[in-house]
Structures are given as C-alpha cells and as structure tokens.
Design an enzyme around this catalytic site. Structure first.
Site, PDB file in Angstrom:
ATOM      1  N   HIS A  54       0.815  -1.212   0.000  1.00  0.00           N
ATOM      2  CA  HIS A  54       0.000   0.000   0.000  1.00  0.00           C
ATOM      3  C   HIS A  54       0.851   1.267   0.000  1.00  0.00           C
ATOM      4  CE1 HIS A  54      -4.262  -1.293   0.540  1.00  0.00           C
ATOM      5  NE2 HIS A  54      -3.645  -2.438   0.735  1.00  0.00           N
ATOM      6  N   VAL A  58       1.415   3.525  -4.178  1.00  0.00           N
ATOM      7  CA  VAL A  58       0.849   4.866  -4.272  1.00  0.00           C
ATOM      8  C   VAL A  58       1.967   5.905  -4.364  1.00  0.00           C
ATOM      9  CG1 VAL A  58      -0.687   6.568  -3.209  1.00  0.00           C
ATOM     10  CG2 VAL A  58      -1.183   4.119  -2.981  1.00  0.00           C
ATOM     11  N   ASP A  62       7.538   5.776   0.400  1.00  0.00           N
ATOM     12  CA  ASP A  62       7.905   6.970   1.160  1.00  0.00           C
ATOM     13  C   ASP A  62       7.212   7.076   2.507  1.00  0.00           C
ATOM     14  OD1 ASP A  62       5.306   7.483   0.420  1.00  0.00           O
ATOM     15  OD2 ASP A  62       5.784   9.101  -0.969  1.00  0.00           O
ATOM     16  N   ASP A 238       3.367 -19.600   0.647  1.00  0.00           N
ATOM     17  CA  ASP A 238       3.710 -20.712  -0.227  1.00  0.00           C
ATOM     18  C   ASP A 238       2.767 -20.759  -1.429  1.00  0.00           C
ATOM     19  OD1 ASP A 238       1.300 -21.715   0.734  1.00  0.00           O
ATOM     20  OD2 ASP A 238       2.219 -23.195   2.049  1.00  0.00           O
TER      21      ASP A 238
END
Length: 312
Positions: A54, A58, A62, A238
């Site tokens: 996430h 985007v 950072d 897995d």
C-alpha cells in the site's frame, strides 16, 4: 524454504547497507523487533507485507501510508482500499528502538521495506536482499489512492496495467499476488460473490465454508467477520494459493481471475506446481515494488515519529 540472492535493479540513490556508517545496527534492530512482535502477534508479519504494497504502489515508497490525520494531512489509512489494515502502532515500536540507537537517522520508509523483508522470512518465504536509503514523504496521497491500488473486482487487464506502470510484468504480478497465500479478508470484500446469488466459478464446498464465515449479505464493518485466503497453510507464504485457484477456491474475484485469464493462467499453473519458482517470482516482483520511485531529495525528510511530518 527456498533461499537465494536476487538481482538488484537500482533506483534513485538506494544502496545496500545504506546505514553502515550512520547506524550500523539498524537492520539487525529491525529484524529483532519484527521477531519479537511476531512471537507475540503472528499476524504482524502479514501486516508488514501489506504495508509495503500500500505504501509503494501509491506514488512512492515513502511511508506516506503511515501518516495519520492532522492539520493539512488526510490519512491514506482512511481510504476504502486501506480497509482492514492494522498493526500500524507496531511500526512505532520499531521506530522507537531505532531512535534510541540512532536518533533521526533511519527513515520510516526503510522500516516499512525491511520489516516486510523480515516478515516474509518468518512466514516461510524467501530472504530478499533490499537496498535502503529511502526518505519519508512530507505529504499524504489520500486523494489518489484509488488511482494506484487495484480493487478486488477490477478487470485483470487493469490490474496488470497498474503493476506494469511501476515495472512489474505479468509473471511478476502473478507472483506478487501470491502474498494472498497469507492473511484474511473482511466479509464485506467477498459477500458479492455469495449473495444474492453464488458466483458459479466457486467450488461448492468452498462456498459452504465462505457462508459459514460470512452468513449475512451485509456484514458489520466493525465486527470480526473474516475469511482466510488459505485454509490449508494460512500463515505460510507458499504456492498453496495457486493450487486453491486451480481448484476454484480463490477468495476474491481478482484472485480467481488469475486462473481464468489466458494471460495469467500459465503462470498460475506453473507456480501451483513449483513453490521455488513462485518464491523466485514473488521475490523479484517485491524487490521492484520496494524500489518504486523512492524519495531521496530535499523534498523529503527522516520523520521522528512515523505518524506525523516533522515540525519545521
């Protein structure tokens, strides 16, 4: 567990052992904290992987995902795409340990990357050599989250295009979605496959399991109503995920589409039969994701508290 080194594709000014001089024990501290948290709360390892996805999808890797609502900041955590994310507070635990050793030195963005790396190993996945040197954003991108992160019901062509935009090819995308071999999903994200009519692509026995977990067409968003991605090895990174897809047991629509789309199906089939191949492709794609457009310049900072930009 399959262990191997991964080829490094350099971006920005990231480098291996970036903190060698400024904070020599940084990576070991993160590893120790991740281990301690995993021993107390096993699901944190899954959270670290989702944090990386996430954050890096985007705009940039950072740590913008960690910013909470504040004056001038609308948190990405409030986005619908971020629903169900948790354990952010434990990033603060890791940051506190680093600040004690090396104040204002290790970025929150690097904590996200390295905690994911170490969490993957705890889940039985490959060890991935990651570069460091990311810096932290001074802004949130809450308004554009939906433009970067695929939705659970998006077409496969759109999903592939989103990953291709940051340099991850079809094979890598199929491998990266193997992160869905661990963790769980709130019922709100899958009831449209059960009610009012059942998705005919779902295995009947699997439908019974899902209906036991999600008995209502309108689940309570605040209730603990979840289904696991993988019933067989729910906390192991897995290739059982791909075996489930071939058996019509994909939890989300986007999961099942991997096995029905002719572009992605051959890779699903190969990963289902070869766990080493899956882990190799997962590691390759995750490394590319972790190096997406990192901030390294003056328009960034090293946050003292990962939840807030530094005071001027």
């Amino acid at each position: 567990m399959d262990c191997f080194r991964v080829l490094h594709i350099g971006h920005g000014e990231l480098q291996l052992n970036y903190y060698y001089e400024s904070c020599p024990n940084a990576e070991e501290i993160i590893k120790q904290e991740v281990q301690k948290l995993y021993d107390k709360h096993g699901n944190t390892a899954v959270s670290w992987i989702r944090n990386l996805f996430h954050d890096c999808m985007v705009n940039s890797c950072d740590a913008s995902i960690l910013l909470v609502n504040a004056i001038g900041i609308e948190s990405e955590q409030k986005s619908r795409r971020s629903f169900g994310m948790r354990n952010f507070k434990y990033i603060g635990t890791i940051k506190k340990a680093l600040e004690k050793e090396c104040p204002s030195t290790v970025s929150c963005a690097d904590i996200i990357a390295l905690s994911a790396r170490d969490g993957i190993v705890l889940l039985g996945g490959p060890r991935i050599e990651m570069k460091t040197g990311r810096r932290d954003a001074r802004a949130s991108y809450a308004g554009v989250v939906d433009d970067f992160i695929p939705d659970r019901n998006d077409s496969m062509s759109l999903v592939l295009a989103r990953f291709q935009s940051i340099g991850i090819d079809v094979e890598g995308t199929v491998g990266l979605l193997g992160a869905h071999s661990v963790g769980r999903v709130h019922c709100i994200n899958l009831v449209d496959r059960l009610y009012p009519t059942v998705d005919p692509t779902l295995d009947p026995d699997y439908v019974e399991y899902l209906k036991r977990r999600c008995p209502e067409p309108e689940p309570d968003l605040n209730a603990v109503e979840y289904a696991r991605f993988d019933q067989e090895t729910p906390m192991a990174l897995d290739n059982m995920y791909y075996k489930n897809l071939l058996a019509h047991k994909g939890l989300l629509q986007v999961d099942q589409e991997l096995a029905s789309d002719p572009t992605t199906y051959p890779f699903v089939e190969k990963m289902a039969s070869d766990n080493g191949y899956f882990q190799e492709q997962f590691a390759r794609a995750l490394l590319l994701l972790s190096e997406n457009n990192p901030l390294t310049g003056a328009d960034s900072e090293i946050r003292k508290d990962c939840r807030y930009v530094n005071a001027d």
